[in-house]
Design a protein around this motif. Structure first.
Motif, mmCIF file in Angstrom:
data_model
loop_
_atom_site.group_PDB
_atom_site.id
_atom_site.type_symbol
_atom_site.label_atom_id
_atom_site.label_comp_id
_atom_site.label_asym_id
_atom_site.label_seq_id
_atom_site.Cartn_x
_atom_site.Cartn_y
_atom_site.Cartn_z
ATOM 1 N N MET A 198 -13.966 -33.013 23.709
ATOM 2 C CA MET A 198 -15.284 -32.392 23.932
ATOM 3 C C MET A 198 -16.348 -33.481 24.097
ATOM 4 O O MET A 198 -16.440 -34.387 23.271
ATOM 5 N N ASN A 199 -17.131 -33.373 25.179
ATOM 6 C CA ASN A 199 -18.270 -34.271 25.360
ATOM 7 C C ASN A 199 -19.430 -33.729 24.528
ATOM 8 O O ASN A 199 -20.094 -32.762 24.926
ATOM 9 N N LEU A 200 -19.645 -34.340 23.369
ATOM 10 C CA LEU A 200 -20.620 -33.786 22.426
ATOM 11 C C LEU A 200 -22.045 -33.808 22.965
ATOM 12 O O LEU A 200 -22.832 -32.889 22.700
ATOM 13 N N ILE A 201 -22.417 -34.827 23.716
ATOM 14 C CA ILE A 201 -23.776 -34.903 24.250
ATOM 15 C C ILE A 201 -24.036 -33.747 25.211
ATOM 16 O O ILE A 201 -25.064 -33.068 25.136
ATOM 17 N N LYS A 202 -23.079 -33.475 26.115
ATOM 18 C CA LYS A 202 -23.233 -32.345 27.030
ATOM 19 C C LYS A 202 -23.225 -31.023 26.272
ATOM 20 O O LYS A 202 -23.979 -30.091 26.587
ATOM 21 N N TYR A 203 -22.364 -30.948 25.258
ATOM 22 C CA TYR A 203 -22.276 -29.725 24.455
ATOM 23 C C TYR A 203 -23.611 -29.396 23.794
ATOM 24 O O TYR A 203 -24.107 -28.267 23.896
ATOM 25 N N PHE A 204 -24.208 -30.374 23.145
ATOM 26 C CA PHE A 204 -25.475 -30.127 22.445
ATOM 27 C C PHE A 204 -26.594 -29.778 23.415
ATOM 28 O O PHE A 204 -27.418 -28.905 23.135
ATOM 29 N N SER A 205 -26.659 -30.431 24.532
ATOM 30 C CA SER A 205 -27.759 -30.205 25.475
ATOM 31 C C SER A 205 -27.759 -28.789 26.036
ATOM 32 O O SER A 205 -28.785 -28.304 26.506
ATOM 33 N N LYS A 206 -26.597 -28.096 25.964
ATOM 34 C CA LYS A 206 -26.492 -26.739 26.511
ATOM 35 C C LYS A 206 -26.735 -25.645 25.469
ATOM 36 O O LYS A 206 -26.817 -24.469 25.820
ATOM 37 N N GLN A 207 -26.833 -26.013 24.190
ATOM 38 C CA GLN A 207 -26.934 -25.011 23.130
ATOM 39 C C GLN A 207 -28.377 -24.577 22.883
ATOM 40 O O GLN A 207 -29.269 -25.413 22.767
ATOM 41 N N ARG A 208 -28.576 -23.278 22.793
ATOM 42 C CA ARG A 208 -29.923 -22.753 22.552
ATOM 43 C C ARG A 208 -30.467 -23.194 21.199
ATOM 44 O O ARG A 208 -31.669 -23.341 21.016
ATOM 45 N N TRP A 209 -29.568 -23.385 20.224
ATOM 46 C CA TRP A 209 -30.018 -23.731 18.877
ATOM 47 C C TRP A 209 -30.313 -25.216 18.711
ATOM 48 O O TRP A 209 -30.821 -25.642 17.680
ATOM 49 N N PHE A 210 -30.011 -26.024 19.712
ATOM 50 C CA PHE A 210 -30.254 -27.457 19.602
ATOM 51 C C PHE A 210 -31.747 -27.738 19.719
ATOM 52 O O PHE A 210 -32.392 -27.355 20.688
ATOM 53 N N MET A 211 -32.322 -28.409 18.712
ATOM 54 C CA MET A 211 -33.767 -28.615 18.658
ATOM 55 C C MET A 211 -34.223 -29.927 19.281
ATOM 56 O O MET A 211 -35.389 -30.292 19.166
ATOM 57 N N GLY A 212 -33.312 -30.641 19.930
ATOM 58 C CA GLY A 212 -33.682 -31.929 20.508
ATOM 59 C C GLY A 212 -33.648 -31.946 22.024
ATOM 60 O O GLY A 212 -33.404 -32.991 22.634
ATOM 61 N N LYS A 213 -33.910 -30.783 22.649
ATOM 62 C CA LYS A 213 -33.770 -30.678 24.105
ATOM 63 C C LYS A 213 -34.714 -31.586 24.876
ATOM 64 O O LYS A 213 -34.422 -31.993 25.996
ATOM 65 N N ASN A 214 -35.879 -31.870 24.331
ATOM 66 C CA ASN A 214 -36.845 -32.713 25.032
ATOM 67 C C ASN A 214 -36.731 -34.191 24.634
ATOM 68 O O ASN A 214 -37.619 -34.982 24.913
ATOM 69 N N ARG A 215 -35.610 -34.544 23.974
ATOM 70 C CA ARG A 215 -35.401 -35.915 23.529
ATOM 71 C C ARG A 215 -34.134 -36.474 24.183
ATOM 72 O O ARG A 215 -33.248 -35.719 24.577
ATOM 73 N N THR A 216 -34.074 -37.778 24.277
ATOM 74 C CA THR A 216 -32.908 -38.425 24.891
ATOM 75 C C THR A 216 -31.862 -38.732 23.825
ATOM 76 O O THR A 216 -32.140 -39.451 22.855
ATOM 77 N N ILE A 217 -30.665 -38.161 23.995
ATOM 78 C CA ILE A 217 -29.569 -38.401 23.054
ATOM 79 C C ILE A 217 -28.865 -39.705 23.415
ATOM 80 O O ILE A 217 -28.418 -39.894 24.548
ATOM 81 N N LEU A 218 -28.773 -40.600 22.446
ATOM 82 C CA LEU A 218 -28.036 -41.840 22.660
ATOM 83 C C LEU A 218 -26.550 -41.660 22.397
ATOM 84 O O LEU A 218 -25.707 -42.134 23.142
ATOM 85 N N ARG A 219 -26.250 -40.936 21.312
ATOM 86 C CA ARG A 219 -24.849 -40.728 20.952
ATOM 87 C C ARG A 219 -24.719 -39.555 19.988
ATOM 88 O O ARG A 219 -25.694 -39.147 19.347
ATOM 89 N N ALA A 220 -23.523 -39.012 19.894
ATOM 90 C CA ALA A 220 -23.213 -37.929 18.958
ATOM 91 C C ALA A 220 -21.883 -38.265 18.300
ATOM 92 O O ALA A 220 -20.865 -38.415 18.989
ATOM 93 N N ASP A 221 -21.890 -38.430 16.985
ATOM 94 C CA ASP A 221 -20.704 -38.877 16.250
ATOM 95 C C ASP A 221 -20.350 -37.885 15.149
ATOM 96 O O ASP A 221 -21.237 -37.319 14.499
ATOM 97 N N THR A 222 -19.061 -37.686 14.923
ATOM 98 C CA THR A 222 -18.606 -36.842 13.820
ATOM 99 C C THR A 222 -18.755 -37.601 12.509
ATOM 100 O O THR A 222 -18.122 -38.637 12.300
ATOM 101 N N LEU A 223 -19.612 -37.076 11.630
ATOM 102 C CA LEU A 223 -19.798 -37.688 10.308
ATOM 103 C C LEU A 223 -18.634 -37.337 9.390
ATOM 104 O O LEU A 223 -18.154 -38.165 8.630
#
Length: 394
Positions: free
Chosen positions: A1-26
């Motif tokens: 799963m491409n996490l950056i693409k996944y998050f950018s498409k979600q309605r609940w994601f609150m960072g839509k107007n921000r640039t994502i550098l990376r998404a890592d599983t904690l």
């Protein structure tokens, strides 16, 4: 799963107007034949947020069934760097757990439901600390408050560093409930508004038992509104509101000062994001209507500490009065009588005069309308006229 693409498409994601550098599983754990993950989303400004993701959301019921399979009050699933826990707060029949399925409507969180049985809320954006919704529902259940959902279980994650995050709650689902927003849009009934006012006062009475941090006043976003108005293409209301904005700043300060100099409504814990969309209507066998108050998480964009602060109940009252104004605008109906009935109902239960309620609500009504104007200009410009008209009339 491409996490950056996944998050950018979600309605609940609150960072839509921000640039994502990376998404890592904690951290993650396997449960219900799927995986629960905590994802750290890092932005180009150096900040980051933590989100909850479940690989197969249709398996939420199976996750809960696995968690409570052995009948214990708490189950723990180990991750690589922490523990995912499931704690029962009220007894419940587990027979319908696997019938829990995703609800298509999504906002800042995600909903899952087994109609008439269970409602599961998956909190998406997480921060450490005591979650107000879990705290409030558990406290009100213990106080035998029947007009809120019964909280069945709380899902937490405890990091090895000691931080605790609440990522979900399992609660009662009211069968055949109607949402108050739709009902008041269809029929601005003053009798129902009066009863809702009484229910609101009863809610505040129950919330008096809870403690919370001291509130540090936050001014409404006048500067943000000014910026949005300057960039707005609206030609009817935006120019007038730009001109009136300095006067509204002064008016807000004056109202706040007048309220604090002669205050009747004492500060306490409140709902924090109160409007008609947070109320369900149920009906007894004899036809009596009941108002069930839901969604005690507060404003999702605010910190947990802020949402747990001790504030004036007039904040909630103002939120509901503005919600009546919105319903009236949508239905093309004057909401004044319903608003008056709501205040009268609140007064009957609380013992506070309608004059004092109206007076102490005024600065919060203005503040709410400023927030609404910002929101509508950013996300629903066709609705901007509703708060703009109210602000111009103020």
């Amino acid at each position: 799963m491409n996490l950056i693409k996944y998050f950018s498409k979600q309605r609940w994601f609150m960072g839509k107007n921000r640039t994502i550098l990376r998404a890592d599983t904690l951290d993650s754990t396997e449960a219900g034949n799927t995986r629960i993950r905590l994802i750290k989303v890092s932005f180009d400004d150096g900040e980051s947020d933590i989100y909850t993701v479940i690989d197969d959301e249709n398996a939420v019921g199976k996750i809960l069934e696995d968690a409570f399979l052995d009948g214990s009050q708490q189950s723990v699933f180990a991750g690589d760097s922490g523990f995912f826990s499931f704690r029962i707060t009220s007894p419940f029949s587990r027979a319908a757990l696997t019938s829990i399925k995703p609800v298509s409507k999504e906002q800042s969180n995600s909903a899952f439901c087994a109609p008439g049985k269970f409602f599961f809320k998956l909190y998406r954006r997480l921060e450490p600390g005591l979650h107000p919704e879990a705290e409030i529902l558990e406290a009100m259940n213990k106080a035998d408050s029947s007009r809120v959902p019964r909280l069945y279980a709380v899902c937490n994650y405890k990091a090895k560093g000691g931080e605790v995050y609440t990522w979900g709650i399992l609660e009662e689902h009211f069968p055949n409930a109607l949402d108050a927003w739709s009902e008041f849009c269809n029929n601005m009934d003053s009798t129902d508004a009066f009863q809702l006012g009484m229910s609101t006062a009863q809610m505040h009475e129950s919330l008096k038992r809870l403690s919370g941090p001291k509130y540090s006043g936050i001014e409404p976003p006048f500067d943000r509104l000014q910026q949005l108005l300057q960039n707005s293409t609206d030609t009817e209301y935006a120019p007038k509101l730009r001109e009136k904005l300095p006067e509204l700043r002064i008016r807000y300060s004056d109202l706040l000062r007048e309220t604090f100099s002669d205050k009747t409504i004492k500060k306490q814990r409140i709902h924090g994001d109160y409007h008609l969309g947070q109320v369900l209507i149920t009906q007894s066998a004899n036809g009596t209507k009941h108002f069930e108050i839901i969604d005690f998480e507060g404003e999702p964009t605010r910190s947990l500490d802020y949402r747990r602060t001790i504030r004036s109940p007039a904040v909630d009252i103002a939120g509901m009065l503005r919600s009546f104004a919105y319903a009236g605008a949508v239905a093309k109906t004057d909401p004044t009588e319903a608003q008056k009935a709501f205040v009268t109902g609140y007064s009957k239960v609380s013992g506070i005069s309608t004059e004092e309620i109206e007076k102490e609500s005024k600065p919060y009504i203005l503040a709410k309308a400023i927030y609404e104007a910002c929101y509508e200009l950013e996300f629903r410009p066709d609705w901007f006229w509703i708060p703009a008209k109210a602000l111009l009339e103020l």
